[in-house]
Design a protein around this motif. Sequence first.
Motif, mmCIF file in Angstrom:
data_model
loop_
_atom_site.group_PDB
_atom_site.id
_atom_site.type_symbol
_atom_site.label_atom_id
_atom_site.label_comp_id
_atom_site.label_asym_id
_atom_site.label_seq_id
_atom_site.Cartn_x
_atom_site.Cartn_y
_atom_site.Cartn_z
ATOM 1 N N GLY A 105 0.804 -1.217 0.000
ATOM 2 C CA GLY A 105 0.000 0.000 0.000
ATOM 3 C C GLY A 105 0.837 1.267 0.000
ATOM 4 N N PHE A 106 2.070 1.166 0.504
ATOM 5 C CA PHE A 106 2.957 2.336 0.538
ATOM 6 C C PHE A 106 3.209 2.901 -0.851
ATOM 7 N N LEU A 107 3.217 2.035 -1.856
ATOM 8 C CA LEU A 107 3.473 2.507 -3.218
ATOM 9 C C LEU A 107 2.415 3.520 -3.646
ATOM 10 N N PHE A 108 1.155 3.229 -3.356
ATOM 11 C CA PHE A 108 0.068 4.140 -3.709
ATOM 12 C C PHE A 108 0.120 5.410 -2.868
ATOM 13 N N MET A 109 0.504 5.263 -1.605
ATOM 14 C CA MET A 109 0.566 6.433 -0.745
ATOM 15 C C MET A 109 1.640 7.413 -1.205
ATOM 16 N N SER A 110 2.802 6.900 -1.574
ATOM 17 C CA SER A 110 3.870 7.805 -2.008
ATOM 18 C C SER A 110 3.460 8.554 -3.272
ATOM 19 N N MET A 111 2.750 7.868 -4.162
ATOM 20 C CA MET A 111 2.311 8.525 -5.393
ATOM 21 C C MET A 111 1.246 9.584 -5.106
ATOM 22 N N LEU A 112 0.325 9.274 -4.202
ATOM 23 C CA LEU A 112 -0.704 10.257 -3.862
ATOM 24 C C LEU A 112 -0.108 11.449 -3.110
ATOM 25 N N CYS A 113 0.895 11.192 -2.291
ATOM 26 C CA CYS A 113 1.590 12.309 -1.633
ATOM 27 C C CYS A 113 2.271 13.189 -2.680
ATOM 28 N N GLY A 114 2.811 12.548 -3.722
ATOM 29 C CA GLY A 114 3.435 13.308 -4.806
ATOM 30 C C GLY A 114 2.439 14.189 -5.525
ATOM 31 N N ILE A 115 1.228 13.683 -5.725
ATOM 32 C CA ILE A 115 0.172 14.508 -6.316
ATOM 33 C C ILE A 115 -0.193 15.631 -5.352
ATOM 34 N N GLY A 116 -0.233 15.303 -4.065
ATOM 35 C CA GLY A 116 -0.527 16.317 -3.048
ATOM 36 C C GLY A 116 0.490 17.439 -3.026
ATOM 37 N N ALA A 117 1.735 17.112 -3.364
ATOM 38 C CA ALA A 117 2.794 18.132 -3.374
ATOM 39 C C ALA A 117 2.525 19.215 -4.412
ATOM 40 N N ARG A 118 1.725 18.897 -5.418
ATOM 41 C CA ARG A 118 1.446 19.857 -6.482
ATOM 42 C C ARG A 118 0.240 20.738 -6.178
ATOM 43 N N GLN A 119 -0.461 20.424 -5.093
ATOM 44 C CA GLN A 119 -1.647 21.211 -4.749
ATOM 45 C C GLN A 119 -1.227 22.543 -4.128
ATOM 46 N N LYS A 120 -2.022 23.562 -4.365
ATOM 47 C CA LYS A 120 -1.678 24.892 -3.852
ATOM 48 C C LYS A 120 -1.980 25.038 -2.368
ATOM 49 N N GLY A 121 -3.043 24.406 -1.911
ATOM 50 C CA GLY A 121 -3.422 24.545 -0.511
ATOM 51 C C GLY A 121 -2.840 23.446 0.365
ATOM 52 N N LYS A 122 -2.543 23.795 1.610
ATOM 53 C CA LYS A 122 -1.994 22.812 2.543
ATOM 54 C C LYS A 122 -2.995 21.698 2.825
ATOM 55 N N ILE A 123 -4.263 22.078 2.993
ATOM 56 C CA ILE A 123 -5.277 21.081 3.337
ATOM 57 C C ILE A 123 -5.419 20.054 2.218
ATOM 58 N N SER A 124 -5.488 20.528 0.975
ATOM 59 C CA SER A 124 -5.631 19.584 -0.136
ATOM 60 C C SER A 124 -4.366 18.757 -0.318
ATOM 61 N N GLY A 125 -3.210 19.359 -0.059
ATOM 62 C CA GLY A 125 -1.947 18.625 -0.170
ATOM 63 C C GLY A 125 -1.873 17.480 0.827
ATOM 64 N N ILE A 126 -2.254 17.767 2.060
ATOM 65 C CA ILE A 126 -2.248 16.733 3.093
ATOM 66 C C ILE A 126 -3.355 15.718 2.839
ATOM 67 N N ALA A 127 -4.496 16.176 2.309
ATOM 68 C CA ALA A 127 -5.629 15.287 2.045
ATOM 69 C C ALA A 127 -5.256 14.168 1.074
ATOM 70 N N PHE A 128 -4.455 14.484 0.061
ATOM 71 C CA PHE A 128 -4.014 13.436 -0.865
ATOM 72 C C PHE A 128 -3.175 12.395 -0.135
ATOM 73 N N GLY A 129 -2.306 12.860 0.766
ATOM 74 C CA GLY A 129 -1.509 11.928 1.550
ATOM 75 C C GLY A 129 -2.371 11.057 2.441
ATOM 76 N N LEU A 130 -3.416 11.649 3.014
ATOM 77 C CA LEU A 130 -4.313 10.884 3.876
ATOM 78 C C LEU A 130 -5.124 9.868 3.072
ATOM 79 N N ALA A 131 -5.450 10.221 1.826
ATOM 80 C CA ALA A 131 -6.125 9.258 0.952
ATOM 81 C C ALA A 131 -5.210 8.059 0.698
ATOM 82 N N GLY A 132 -3.941 8.343 0.514
ATOM 83 C CA GLY A 132 -2.969 7.265 0.349
ATOM 84 C C GLY A 132 -2.846 6.428 1.607
ATOM 85 N N LEU A 133 -2.881 7.095 2.745
ATOM 86 C CA LEU A 133 -2.813 6.391 4.031
ATOM 87 C C LEU A 133 -4.007 5.456 4.199
ATOM 88 N N LEU A 134 -5.166 5.894 3.738
ATOM 89 C CA LEU A 134 -6.365 5.054 3.796
ATOM 90 C C LEU A 134 -6.169 3.778 2.975
#
Length: 197
Positions: A105-134
């Motif tokens: 599952g870590f593979l998907f989380m790292s990729m979603l965190c990478g997508i989160g890194a491109r988001q302008k807002g902190k909340i949306s950036g962290i939200a992608f990481g949390l989706a990966g964590l799920l």
Amino acid sequence: MNQTDTNVKINNQAQRMSTKTMVLTGMCAAVTAILSQIAIPLPSGVPVTLQTFAVALAGYMLGWKSGGMSTAVYILMGCVGVPVFSNFSGGLGIIAGKTGGFITGFLFMSMLCGIGARQKGKISGIAFGLAGLLIVHAAGVIQFSVLTGMKPLQATALVSLPYIGKDIASVAAAYFAGRKIRRHIGNSEGMEESILL
């Protein structure tokens, strides 16, 4: 400066960026392997480690492509027997075992965190990481449940809920650490061509 000089300069920059990307990708895989050894064993057999932080950091630092590659390298090293998983373990038996769902599952989380890194807002950036964590927790619970014969709700209570607070904090910490590191290794937009696309 003529067109030829411009092309040479662009090619040289791309080559330097590619080398830089490879070095950072390998470095993040190594950091994940090191932080995986900081483990507190629990009766469930799923230890408390800093893997979640390391994997999220790779994604937030490098973007979805290289962050995912870094995590894939880490997983592949473990699959071939290099003792990079927690408690200096390795081999396909770990991936196929009751904790293997978390690792894949870590593979998907790292990729979603990478997508989160491109988001302008902190909340949306962290939200992608949390989706990966799920995804990590879902994959981990499902595999643990199947291999132990435990009901999914029981498995969730045993191998997910005790870790979720630490993992959420790890993703958030990785987001802010990743942003800070990216400022030092190069502007994210300048690295997008080789890292994020």
